[in-house]
Design an enzyme around this catalytic site. Structure first.
Site, PDB file in Angstrom:
ATOM      1  N   TRP A   1      65.715  42.205  64.331  1.00 30.93           N
ATOM      2  CA  TRP A   1      64.859  41.385  65.183  1.00 30.93           C
ATOM      3  C   TRP A   1      64.221  42.240  66.280  1.00 30.93           C
ATOM      4  CZ3 TRP A   1      61.768  37.693  65.343  1.00 30.93           C
ATOM      5  CH2 TRP A   1      61.359  37.097  66.547  1.00 30.93           C
TER       6      TRP A   1
ATOM      7  N   TYR B   1      64.224  37.916  76.224  1.00 30.50           N
ATOM      8  CA  TYR B   1      64.070  36.943  75.134  1.00 30.50           C
ATOM      9  C   TYR B   1      65.215  35.929  75.158  1.00 30.50           C
ATOM     10  CZ  TYR B   1      64.154  35.253  70.281  1.00 30.50           C
ATOM     11  OH  TYR B   1      64.201  34.457  69.156  1.00 30.50           O
TER      12      TYR B   1
ATOM     13  N   GLU C   1      60.580  35.309  61.372  1.00 30.08           N
ATOM     14  CA  GLU C   1      61.901  35.431  60.743  1.00 30.08           C
ATOM     15  C   GLU C   1      61.750  35.929  59.312  1.00 30.08           C
ATOM     16  OE1 GLU C   1      64.779  35.388  61.962  1.00 30.08           O
ATOM     17  OE2 GLU C   1      64.546  34.406  63.900  1.00 30.08           O
TER      18      GLU C   1
END
Length: 202
Positions: free
Chosen positions: A56, A26, A48
């Protein structure tokens, strides 16, 4: 504490990548690179929001499931979701089953359509808030900024949900409105190059 680390391929990366191999991919391919695609911008704002109170890593591991559950984050489709869709999503074990966040995503899809009507695109709206590079704090030392506070305030005024200043700042980091790759991270220069060649939406 160092902001960078050397991974098994001997490349220097932002230290937060050390948590999981998923972060490395990522980080290397997405994080901090400028985005003008409305679907990707909307997706990231939504994810988010779902991350609020979670890590995350949790959201990233479920991202493909979220995309499937929310029609690829096509806000034109999500805006048409009904209570039946909410009930379906609340039984989907592949995503975060939080009614408030699910309903916020549907609400935000409607607000996104309004934004496109007004500004032409979500990107045109978002990139108006790109900060002056000279005004930025050192990489990864802030969790909010003057711009993230301003975006959050304006989005809330427009009826968006789960878009607090910290959430918006993480969005800005990820979508390349700022280059927050750590000093010494090999991908900081790549982010600079992509930003330099990026055509800012109007």
């Amino acid at each position: 504490m160092s902001q960078i680390f050397k991974s098994c391929d001997n490349r220097m990366r932002c230290a937060w990548c050390a948590a999981t191999d998923e972060y490395i991919h990522y980080h290397d391919t997405e994080w901090g690179y400028p985005v003008s695609n409305d679907i990707k911008l909307f997706e990231k704002l939504c994810l988010e929001g779902f991350q609020s109170g979670l890590s995350w890593r949790t959201i990233l591991s479920k991202r493909d499931n979220f995309r499937k559950a929310f029609d690829g984050f096509d806000f034109n489709k999500i805006a048409l979701f009904s209570e039946e869709n909410v009930k379906r999503l609340l039984t989907d074990q592949g995503i975060v089953r939080h009614r408030g966040k699910i309903e916020a995503t549907i609400n935000n899809a409607k607000r996104a359509k309004e934004m496109v009507d007004e500004f032409g695109s979500i990107a045109a709206y978002i990139w108006r808030y790109e900060p002056d590079a000279n005004s930025l704090d050192a990489p990864q030392t802030a969790s909010t900024s003057e711009e993230s506070i301003a975006i959050s305030k304006d989005l809330k005024k427009r009826g968006w949900k789960f878009v607090g200043p910290t959430t918006v700042y993480a969005f800005m980091q990820a979508m390349g409105l700022i280059n927050d790759h750590a000093e010494g991270c090999e991908f900081r220069e790549k982010a600079f190059e992509l930003r330099k060649n990026f055509k800012k939406p109007k």
